[in-house]
Design a protein around this motif. Structure first.
Motif, short mmCIF file in Angstrom:
data_model
loop_
_atom_site.label_atom_id
_atom_site.label_comp_id
_atom_site.label_asym_id
_atom_site.label_seq_id
_atom_site.Cartn_x
_atom_site.Cartn_y
_atom_site.Cartn_z
N UNK A 21 0.83 -1.20 0.00
CA UNK A 21 0.00 0.00 0.00
C UNK A 21 0.87 1.25 0.00
N UNK A 22 0.32 2.37 -0.46
CA UNK A 22 1.07 3.63 -0.37
C UNK A 22 1.49 3.92 1.08
N UNK A 23 2.71 4.37 1.24
CA UNK A 23 3.27 4.74 2.54
C UNK A 23 3.33 3.58 3.53
N UNK A 24 3.36 2.34 3.00
CA UNK A 24 3.49 1.18 3.89
C UNK A 24 4.79 1.27 4.67
N UNK A 25 4.72 0.88 5.95
CA UNK A 25 5.90 0.96 6.82
C UNK A 25 6.93 -0.10 6.43
N UNK A 26 8.18 0.13 6.84
CA UNK A 26 9.23 -0.85 6.64
C UNK A 26 8.89 -2.13 7.37
N UNK A 27 9.34 -3.28 6.81
CA UNK A 27 9.02 -4.58 7.38
C UNK A 27 10.29 -5.38 7.59
N UNK A 28 10.41 -6.06 8.74
CA UNK A 28 11.58 -6.92 8.96
C UNK A 28 11.38 -8.29 8.30
N UNK A 29 12.46 -9.02 8.20
CA UNK A 29 12.41 -10.39 7.70
C UNK A 29 11.41 -11.20 8.52
N UNK A 30 10.62 -12.06 7.84
CA UNK A 30 9.63 -12.89 8.52
C UNK A 30 8.26 -12.24 8.63
N UNK A 31 8.13 -10.99 8.17
CA UNK A 31 6.82 -10.31 8.22
C UNK A 31 5.88 -10.91 7.17
N UNK A 32 4.59 -10.69 7.41
CA UNK A 32 3.58 -11.11 6.44
C UNK A 32 3.23 -9.96 5.51
N UNK A 33 3.01 -10.30 4.23
CA UNK A 33 2.61 -9.31 3.24
C UNK A 33 1.49 -9.90 2.39
N UNK A 34 0.80 -9.02 1.65
CA UNK A 34 -0.20 -9.46 0.69
C UNK A 34 0.46 -9.80 -0.64
N UNK A 35 0.04 -10.92 -1.23
CA UNK A 35 0.51 -11.25 -2.58
C UNK A 35 -0.68 -11.55 -3.48
N UNK A 36 -0.48 -11.36 -4.77
CA UNK A 36 -1.40 -11.84 -5.80
C UNK A 36 -0.74 -13.06 -6.44
N UNK A 37 -1.26 -14.27 -6.19
CA UNK A 37 -0.67 -15.46 -6.80
C UNK A 37 -1.06 -15.54 -8.28
N UNK A 38 -0.10 -15.40 -9.15
CA UNK A 38 -0.41 -15.27 -10.58
C UNK A 38 -1.05 -16.53 -11.15
N UNK A 39 -0.65 -17.71 -10.71
CA UNK A 39 -1.22 -18.93 -11.27
C UNK A 39 -2.68 -19.08 -10.90
N UNK A 40 -3.09 -18.60 -9.74
CA UNK A 40 -4.50 -18.68 -9.33
C UNK A 40 -5.33 -17.65 -10.06
N UNK A 41 -4.77 -16.46 -10.29
CA UNK A 41 -5.53 -15.40 -10.93
C UNK A 41 -5.69 -15.65 -12.42
N UNK A 42 -4.57 -16.02 -13.03
CA UNK A 42 -4.53 -16.06 -14.47
C UNK A 42 -3.83 -17.36 -14.92
N UNK A 43 -4.49 -18.51 -14.78
CA UNK A 43 -3.81 -19.78 -15.06
C UNK A 43 -3.28 -19.89 -16.48
N UNK A 44 -3.90 -19.22 -17.44
CA UNK A 44 -3.43 -19.32 -18.82
C UNK A 44 -2.67 -18.08 -19.26
N UNK A 45 -2.41 -17.16 -18.31
CA UNK A 45 -1.79 -15.88 -18.65
C UNK A 45 -0.44 -15.72 -17.96
#
Length: 404
Positions: A380-404
């Motif tokens: 997100x805009x202005x997201x704070x710094x994160x240390x190793x082991x933190x959780x983040x949001x991802x978009x898994x490309x194979x689930x979103x766009x299996x043929x793309x």
């Protein structure tokens, strides 16, 4: 600059579904069904045997073993035209219609028989191994509701429903126009200051995979006459995509040239990385999306904005990329004012969450990391710094766009 979500809303509110056409069932896989389909028949059309054996009356099986007279035989596709009486049985095969007067199938493994008599050694309840008429569907039932992207499974169902022709959305025609003196197509002679035009090919492939029809208008040179000549061929399309030239530099001609041809601009900058110089408007009555010239930027913008637009053109609910949580293998510095989409690979899974590693270089000119990426890390805009082991949001490309 506007936000990613605001840009998405502005684009989708201007999109209208394309018209329909009638096509043969053989050509329907992957197309978008435009009207509900009702079955023209009942399946199965009659009570059928699910096994090879004997059609009998359950009432004749009160005492086991039971000896019954064989009065006929019925194969699949055949029939026994008399009514079976008390103490009688008919030899039957899988898929054959039950003779009148019978209600149960005894599998042949549970019998001993000769040409005239069958001895039933194991009893069975009424209806055993019988597929009743209408078990799958009945005439008049809605088999598939619109809108639906038709799968091979759907084609099988429609065929069983005796549907030879169906009404689908015609494929939305998406015109693609690349811009820039520096661009040449793969395989063409390459000048010392030129680059390969990968953008149009990747976006065309994405359009086709997402359910559209790509119309490549070629490469417009960096002059008004060339751009004006090429873009006139887009007027028969349902949407226009330009690649490059959408910003406000001296060589960015999309807005000034097309503005004189009727382009009205909704927005032209978006608070995201990569993809800031994204433009949306209306050209000659059709929606227009002005993509960045950078191939990585244009692909990520296509994931977020073009694919949902093609869904809307097809009369579908626009896809929203699903997000999930993941664990970082290294620290991340704080983000600036733009929403960031960073390329990453999944290295393992722990506690039910994927563990991800971002590519060291996130330069938006680099296609190889995007090709190798399993996911996009969203910050997100202005997201704070994160240390190793933190959780983040991802978009898994194979689930979103299996043929793309």
């Amino acid at each position: 600059m506007i936000s990613v979500e605001e840009a998405r809303k502005n684009i989708l509110k201007e999109i209208r579904a394309v018209g329909t056409e009638v096509i043969s069932l053989q050509a329907a896989a992957g197309r978008v069904l435009a009207e509900n389909v009702r079955s023209r028949r009942t399946q199965p059309p009659a009570d059928l045997s699910a096994m090879d054996g004997f059609a009998v009356k359950a009432a004749d099986l009160g005492t086991i073993p039971a000896s019954l007279k064989i009065v006929g035989e019925v194969p699949a596709g055949g029939s026994y035209d008399n009514t079976v009486g008390t103490g009688e049985a008919v030899r039957i095969f899988t898929g054959a219609a039950l003779p009148s007067g019978t209600d149960t199938i005894i599998i042949q493994e549970d019998t001993e028989f000769d040409a005239e008599t069958v001895t039933v050694k194991e009893g069975a309840a009424k209806g055993t191994y019988v597929r009743p008429a209408g078990l799958d569907f009945s005439a008049g039932d809605i088999g598939i509701k619109a809108p639906t992207i038709l799968t091979p499974r759907d084609i099988g169902l429609l065929a069983a429903m005796d549907i030879p022709w169906i009404t689908v959305r015609r494929k939305p025609k998406i015109a693609l126009l690349s811009t820039g003196d520096e661009l040449v197509r793969p395989g063409e002679p390459l000048g010392p200051n030129q680059i390969i035009s990968s953008n149009s090919l990747s976006i065309a492939a994405l359009i086709e995979a997402a359910g559209g029809e790509a119309l490549d208008l070629g490469i417009a040179q960096d002059n008004a006459e060339s751009l004006r000549e090429k873009v006139m061929n887009a007027k028969s399309a349902d949407m226009l995509i330009t690649l490059g030239g959408a910003s406000v530099g001296d060589h960015d001609l999309i807005q000034p040239v097309l503005g004189k041809e009727g382009l009205s601009v909704d927005f032209w900058r978006i608070a995201m990385r990569p993809g800031k110089p994204l433009m949306f408007g209306n050209f000659a009555g059709i929606p227009m999306l002005g993509m960045p010239g950078n191939p990585v930027s244009s692909l990520i913008c296509s994931f977020l904005f073009l694919i949902p637009a093609i869904d809307a053109l097809n009369g579908l609910t626009p896809r929203t990329p699903p997000r999930q949580r993941a664990i970082l293998t290294h620290a991340l510095k704080e983000n600036d004012q733009r929403e960031d989409y960073m390329r990453a690979v999944i290295t393992e899974e722990t506690s039910g969450l994927p563990v991800i590693r971002l590519f060291d270089k996130q330069d938006s000119s680099m296609l190889s990391p995007l090709s190798l990426a399993d996911c996009l890390v969203v910050r997100a805009p202005f997201a704070a710094a994160l240390p190793e082991g933190s959780e983040v949001d991802i978009i898994p490309l194979s689930r979103c766009y299996p043929s793309i």
